[in-house]
Design a protein around this motif. Structure first.
Motif, PDB file in Angstrom:
ATOM      1  N   LEU A   1      56.717  23.536  16.957  1.00  0.00           N
ATOM      2  CA  LEU A   1      55.266  23.699  16.956  1.00  0.00           C
ATOM      3  C   LEU A   1      54.575  22.490  16.330  1.00  0.00           C
ATOM      4  CD1 LEU A   1      55.029  27.478  16.026  1.00  0.00           C
ATOM      5  CD2 LEU A   1      54.563  26.434  18.260  1.00  0.00           C
ATOM      6  N   CYS A   2      55.116  22.006  15.228  1.00  0.00           N
ATOM      7  CA  CYS A   2      54.527  20.816  14.588  1.00  0.00           C
ATOM      8  C   CYS A   2      54.595  19.616  15.528  1.00  0.00           C
ATOM      9  CB  CYS A   2      55.241  20.496  13.272  1.00  0.00           C
ATOM     10  SG  CYS A   2      54.823  21.640  11.946  1.00  0.00           S
ATOM     11  N   TYR A   3      55.697  19.474  16.219  1.00  0.00           N
ATOM     12  CA  TYR A   3      55.860  18.362  17.161  1.00  0.00           C
ATOM     13  C   TYR A   3      54.865  18.496  18.319  1.00  0.00           C
ATOM     14  CZ  TYR A   3      57.954  15.233  20.578  1.00  0.00           C
ATOM     15  OH  TYR A   3      58.158  14.236  21.508  1.00  0.00           O
ATOM     16  N   ALA A   4      54.812  19.686  18.903  1.00  0.00           N
ATOM     17  CA  ALA A   4      53.949  19.906  20.073  1.00  0.00           C
ATOM     18  C   ALA A   4      52.468  19.782  19.736  1.00  0.00           C
ATOM     19  CB  ALA A   4      54.238  21.275  20.680  1.00  0.00           C
ATOM     20  N   LEU A   5      52.089  20.162  18.515  1.00  0.00           N
ATOM     21  CA  LEU A   5      50.686  20.107  18.108  1.00  0.00           C
ATOM     22  C   LEU A   5      50.350  18.852  17.315  1.00  0.00           C
ATOM     23  CD1 LEU A   5      50.314  23.832  17.044  1.00  0.00           C
ATOM     24  CD2 LEU A   5      49.166  22.737  18.981  1.00  0.00           C
ATOM     25  N   ASP A   6      51.368  18.021  17.078  1.00  0.00           N
ATOM     26  CA  ASP A   6      51.208  16.789  16.294  1.00  0.00           C
ATOM     27  C   ASP A   6      50.503  17.097  14.971  1.00  0.00           C
ATOM     28  OD1 ASP A   6      51.453  14.083  15.697  1.00  0.00           O
ATOM     29  OD2 ASP A   6      49.524  13.579  16.623  1.00  0.00           O
ATOM     30  N   CYS A   7      51.100  18.052  14.231  1.00  0.00           N
ATOM     31  CA  CYS A   7      50.506  18.455  12.963  1.00  0.00           C
ATOM     32  C   CYS A   7      51.569  18.496  11.876  1.00  0.00           C
ATOM     33  CB  CYS A   7      49.828  19.820  13.094  1.00  0.00           C
ATOM     34  SG  CYS A   7      50.963  21.205  13.297  1.00  0.00           S
ATOM     35  N   ASP A   8      51.127  18.634  10.655  1.00  0.00           N
ATOM     36  CA  ASP A   8      52.006  18.757   9.507  1.00  0.00           C
ATOM     37  C   ASP A   8      52.259  20.241   9.246  1.00  0.00           C
ATOM     38  OD1 ASP A   8      52.110  18.778   6.172  1.00  0.00           O
ATOM     39  OD2 ASP A   8      53.165  17.125   7.170  1.00  0.00           O
ATOM     40  N   ILE A   9      53.375  20.548   8.616  1.00  0.00           N
ATOM     41  CA  ILE A   9      53.709  21.947   8.329  1.00  0.00           C
ATOM     42  C   ILE A   9      52.630  22.618   7.469  1.00  0.00           C
ATOM     43  CG2 ILE A   9      55.127  21.464   6.286  1.00  0.00           C
ATOM     44  CD1 ILE A   9      55.981  24.077   8.919  1.00  0.00           C
ATOM     45  N   SER A  10      51.997  21.854   6.597  1.00  0.00           N
ATOM     46  CA  SER A  10      50.951  22.424   5.739  1.00  0.00           C
ATOM     47  C   SER A  10      49.705  22.815   6.539  1.00  0.00           C
ATOM     48  CB  SER A  10      50.569  21.449   4.625  1.00  0.00           C
ATOM     49  OG  SER A  10      50.027  20.272   5.153  1.00  0.00           O
ATOM     50  N   GLU A  11      49.533  22.251   7.713  1.00  0.00           N
ATOM     51  CA  GLU A  11      48.421  22.649   8.582  1.00  0.00           C
ATOM     52  C   GLU A  11      48.762  23.933   9.336  1.00  0.00           C
ATOM     53  OE1 GLU A  11      46.424  19.196  10.719  1.00  0.00           O
ATOM     54  OE2 GLU A  11      48.385  18.351  10.146  1.00  0.00           O
ATOM     55  N   LEU A  12      50.048  24.146   9.539  1.00  0.00           N
ATOM     56  CA  LEU A  12      50.519  25.290  10.313  1.00  0.00           C
ATOM     57  C   LEU A  12      50.669  26.543   9.462  1.00  0.00           C
ATOM     58  CD1 LEU A  12      51.546  26.295  13.053  1.00  0.00           C
ATOM     59  CD2 LEU A  12      53.812  25.473  12.410  1.00  0.00           C
ATOM     60  N   MET A  13      51.059  26.373   8.197  1.00  0.00           N
ATOM     61  CA  MET A  13      51.330  27.518   7.326  1.00  0.00           C
ATOM     62  C   MET A  13      50.542  27.406   6.030  1.00  0.00           C
ATOM     63  SD  MET A  13      55.450  27.538   7.528  1.00  0.00           S
ATOM     64  CE  MET A  13      55.670  29.152   6.835  1.00  0.00           C
ATOM     65  N   GLU A  14      50.215  28.566   5.457  1.00  0.00           N
ATOM     66  CA  GLU A  14      49.572  28.568   4.145  1.00  0.00           C
ATOM     67  C   GLU A  14      50.026  29.791   3.364  1.00  0.00           C
ATOM     68  OE1 GLU A  14      45.339  29.560   3.671  1.00  0.00           O
ATOM     69  OE2 GLU A  14      45.352  30.048   5.804  1.00  0.00           O
ATOM     70  N   TYR A  15      50.092  29.635   2.051  1.00  0.00           N
ATOM     71  CA  TYR A  15      50.433  30.735   1.154  1.00  0.00           C
ATOM     72  C   TYR A  15      49.145  31.426   0.733  1.00  0.00           C
ATOM     73  CZ  TYR A  15      51.631  33.186  -3.136  1.00  0.00           C
ATOM     74  OH  TYR A  15      51.770  34.131  -4.105  1.00  0.00           O
ATOM     75  N   VAL A  16      49.123  32.745   0.890  1.00  0.00           N
ATOM     76  CA  VAL A  16      47.975  33.552   0.481  1.00  0.00           C
ATOM     77  C   VAL A  16      48.426  34.393  -0.718  1.00  0.00           C
ATOM     78  CG1 VAL A  16      46.295  35.287   1.184  1.00  0.00           C
ATOM     79  CG2 VAL A  16      47.152  33.621   2.853  1.00  0.00           C
ATOM     80  N   PRO A  17      47.884  34.113  -1.908  1.00  0.00           N
ATOM     81  CA  PRO A  17      48.301  34.853  -3.102  1.00  0.00           C
ATOM     82  C   PRO A  17      47.942  36.337  -3.004  1.00  0.00           C
ATOM     83  CG  PRO A  17      46.790  33.051  -3.672  1.00  0.00           C
ATOM     84  CD  PRO A  17      46.869  33.122  -2.188  1.00  0.00           C
ATOM     85  N   PRO A  18      48.576  37.163  -3.827  1.00  0.00           N
ATOM     86  CA  PRO A  18      48.267  38.601  -3.796  1.00  0.00           C
ATOM     87  C   PRO A  18      46.806  38.852  -4.174  1.00  0.00           C
ATOM     88  CG  PRO A  18      49.735  38.067  -5.632  1.00  0.00           C
ATOM     89  CD  PRO A  18      49.568  36.828  -4.818  1.00  0.00           C
ATOM     90  N   ALA A  19      46.271  39.920  -3.659  1.00  0.00           N
ATOM     91  CA  ALA A  19      44.855  40.247  -3.864  1.00  0.00           C
ATOM     92  C   ALA A  19      44.528  40.519  -5.333  1.00  0.00           C
ATOM     93  CB  ALA A  19      44.467  41.443  -3.009  1.00  0.00           C
TER      94      ALA A  19
END
Length: 79
Positions: A57-75
């Motif tokens: 996905l990163c290759y196909a979208l020419d993006c960095d992993i940090s653009e593709l995924m993010e950590y969402v802390p607990p509410a």
């Protein structure tokens, strides 16, 4: 034993697809993935991610992993 909420990992694939103006069909072709698998990633319906899929996905979208995924802390803000 107390259940602990650790937060979650969110995939931003839908936003990246929109940003790059790319359809599911086109991205499936570029990343050599099945459309159904790609839709599961787009809709955040995967329990276990495959590192090879993320690399595709990163290759196909020419993006960095940090653009593709993010950590969402607990509410509740607990670590």
């Amino acid at each position: 034993m107390k259940d602990i909420e650790f937060g979650t990992i969110r995939l931003n694939l839908d936003a990246l697809m929109e940003e790059n103006n790319i359809s599911v069909n086109k991205l499936a072709f570029r990343s050599e993935m099945q459309r159904t698998q790609l839709k599961s990633y787009r809709d955040n319906k995967v329990a276990r991610v495959d590192l090879a899929v993320l690399a595709r996905l990163c290759y196909a979208l020419d993006c960095d992993i940090s653009e593709l995924m993010e950590y969402v802390p607990p509410a509740d803000g607990q670590p």
